[in-house]
Design a protein around this motif. Sequence first.
Motif, PDB file in Angstrom:
ATOM      1  N   LYS A 298       0.851  -1.200   0.000  1.00  0.00           N
ATOM      2  CA  LYS A 298       0.000   0.000   0.000  1.00  0.00           C
ATOM      3  C   LYS A 298       0.873   1.231   0.000  1.00  0.00           C
ATOM      4  O   LYS A 298       1.873   1.304   0.720  1.00  0.00           O
ATOM      5  CB  LYS A 298      -0.856  -0.028   1.283  1.00  0.00           C
ATOM      6  CG  LYS A 298      -1.911   1.046   1.344  1.00  0.00           C
ATOM      7  CD  LYS A 298      -3.186   0.651   0.633  1.00  0.00           C
ATOM      8  CE  LYS A 298      -4.171   1.800   0.489  1.00  0.00           C
ATOM      9  NZ  LYS A 298      -3.856   2.690  -0.635  1.00  0.00           N
TER      10      LYS A 298
ATOM     11  N   LYS B 179       5.411   2.194  -2.943  1.00  0.00           N
ATOM     12  CA  LYS B 179       5.299   3.606  -3.352  1.00  0.00           C
ATOM     13  C   LYS B 179       5.607   3.680  -4.836  1.00  0.00           C
ATOM     14  O   LYS B 179       6.373   2.863  -5.357  1.00  0.00           O
ATOM     15  CB  LYS B 179       6.303   4.470  -2.577  1.00  0.00           C
ATOM     16  CG  LYS B 179       5.948   5.934  -2.570  1.00  0.00           C
ATOM     17  CD  LYS B 179       4.971   6.237  -1.445  1.00  0.00           C
ATOM     18  CE  LYS B 179       4.752   7.703  -1.243  1.00  0.00           C
ATOM     19  NZ  LYS B 179       4.185   7.955   0.092  1.00  0.00           N
TER      20      LYS B 179
ATOM     21  N   SER C 115      -7.289   5.387   4.106  1.00  0.00           N
ATOM     22  CA  SER C 115      -7.258   4.583   2.871  1.00  0.00           C
ATOM     23  C   SER C 115      -7.695   3.149   3.185  1.00  0.00           C
ATOM     24  O   SER C 115      -8.419   2.517   2.410  1.00  0.00           O
ATOM     25  CB  SER C 115      -5.841   4.569   2.284  1.00  0.00           C
ATOM     26  OG  SER C 115      -5.620   5.696   1.480  1.00  0.00           O
TER      27      SER C 115
HETATM   28  O1  LIG Z   1      -3.137   6.339   1.476  1.00  0.00           O
HETATM   29  C1  LIG Z   1      -2.249   5.579   1.148  1.00  0.00           C
HETATM   30  O2  LIG Z   1      -2.447   4.436   0.780  1.00  0.00           O
HETATM   31  C2  LIG Z   1      -0.791   5.982   1.143  1.00  0.00           C
HETATM   32  C3  LIG Z   1      -0.502   7.386   1.526  1.00  0.00           C
HETATM   33  C4  LIG Z   1       0.963   7.603   1.396  1.00  0.00           C
HETATM   34  O3  LIG Z   1       1.510   7.528   0.307  1.00  0.00           O
HETATM   35  C5  LIG Z   1       1.760   7.869   2.569  1.00  0.00           C
HETATM   36  O4  LIG Z   1       1.298   7.636   3.687  1.00  0.00           O
HETATM   37  O5  LIG Z   1       2.913   8.305   2.420  1.00  0.00           O
END
Ligand SMILES: O=C(O)CCC(=O)C(=O)O
Length: 411
Positions: A66, A102, A344
């Motif tokens: 994620k 990411k 999310s």
């Molecule tokens: O909401 C998400 O899945 C990821 C958010 C994100 O990229 C982060 O927390 O750095």
Amino acid sequence: MNALAATSRNFKQAAKLLGLDSKLEKSLLIPFREIKVECTIPKDDGTLASYVGFRVQHDNARGPMKGGIRYHHEVEPDEVNALAQLMTWKTAVANIPYGGAKGGIGCSPGDLSISELERLTRVFTQKIHDLIGIHTDVPAPDMGTNGQTMAWILDEYSKFHGYSPAVVTGKPVDLGGSLGRDAATGRGVLFATEALLAEHGKSIAGQRFVIQGFGNVGSWAAQLITEAGGKVIAISDVTGAVKNINGLDIAKLMKHSAENRGIKGFEGGDAVDSNSLLTEECDVLIPAALGGVINKDNADDIKAKYIIEAANHPTDPEADEILAKKGVLILPDILANSGGVTVSYFEWVQNIQGFMWDEEKVNRELKTYMTRAFRDTKEMCSSHHCDLRMGAFTLGVNRVARATVLRGWEA
Ligand SMILES: O=C(O)CCC(=O)C(=O)O
Ligand SMILES: NC(=O)C1=CN([C@@H]2O[C@H](COP(=O)(O)OP(=O)(O)OC[C@H]3O[C@@H](n4cnc5c(N)ncnc54)[C@H](O)[C@@H]3O)[C@@H](O)[C@H]2O)C=CC1
């Protein structure tokens, strides 16, 4: 320091505190998969342009990977790798059933038209659609991307796999997005800051805040802090910085920023040098933009008593050491900004259940998760005699290590 070197250094320090064996340590550090794709699109003027896209899938011991997708001209493999690794520890700190990933595309989104951005997003999705999925890897917005970007990914992915709203989060509410996701990272920053200040007998009310970044995270943090009685006295974005020691009018600044594509020219305060924003006199400093902005060159000049890392890896390890000597308390990124990925998770759960929560429930659950993550981090600080960053790292790394061993993956 390079983002990957900094993140890996923090990880290794946590692994040492936890006494992890070297084989397990190595297997936790190495990413599961690194994807690099060339995305060529026709520009509006008929010429062709190519952009490099990345998705790093770091770890899936605790669940589907994620993490956000970033559009920024500085996107490069090491940084995406570092950000993916941070997501693994962050989802574990939040105790949500995910791993970490990411992605990003090296581009300047502000220089692309909406239709160019759409074409780029669709081509990127075509190249990675077989490697992401509801139970594999679930992207979300990050710097330079938003709900519209997620809507294009959802639509393109669904052409290959059938309608799949849970394949991305941070979607517009009209397409199955969760109420409260847009504000979630900023709201999580508020809850985490409240928890930290409460330990020192303080509340948001009466504290002076300086915020770097006025995008999704910075603007929501500014609004919610103001609503809670805090005084936001200076803010910067890529266009400039503005200061008002009596407190900025955040609603007016939002309007100005939307109409002028940035805060430059805002008349409700004095224009100040963006480079000195981080060293302004204040109680709480919130970096909410780029990584590596607090480093050995400026750490000694920072006057804030608390730093809340809304951005990912805003503080270099060298700066950590300088700030610790000055008695500055840092609430680390993998705890402070975990509200975004937490909501999310709520969005993904709602999509899978086909049942939508009201916003009050989302915000209430977010508070529960943020408060629990803060409490669990503090417990690790006590048992390992370490600062909040190492408390959060040991918490996250330990949870991932346990899942890895239980799955028999450490050998
Ligand atoms: O909401 C998400 O899945 C990821 C958010 C994100 O990229 C982060 O927390 O750095
Ligand atoms: N969007 C989310 O849900 C989450 C975002 N984050 C992190 O928060 C940070 C900000 O992300 P978003 O707000 O989503 O991005 P965004 O793209 O909505 O906003 C970024 C902001 O940073 C500003 N900025 C860029 N360069 C700057 C500079 N040199 N000096 C000052 N300001 C500058 C931009 O002008 C803009 O106001 C990133 O580090 C991101 O990884 C972390 C967790 C979740």
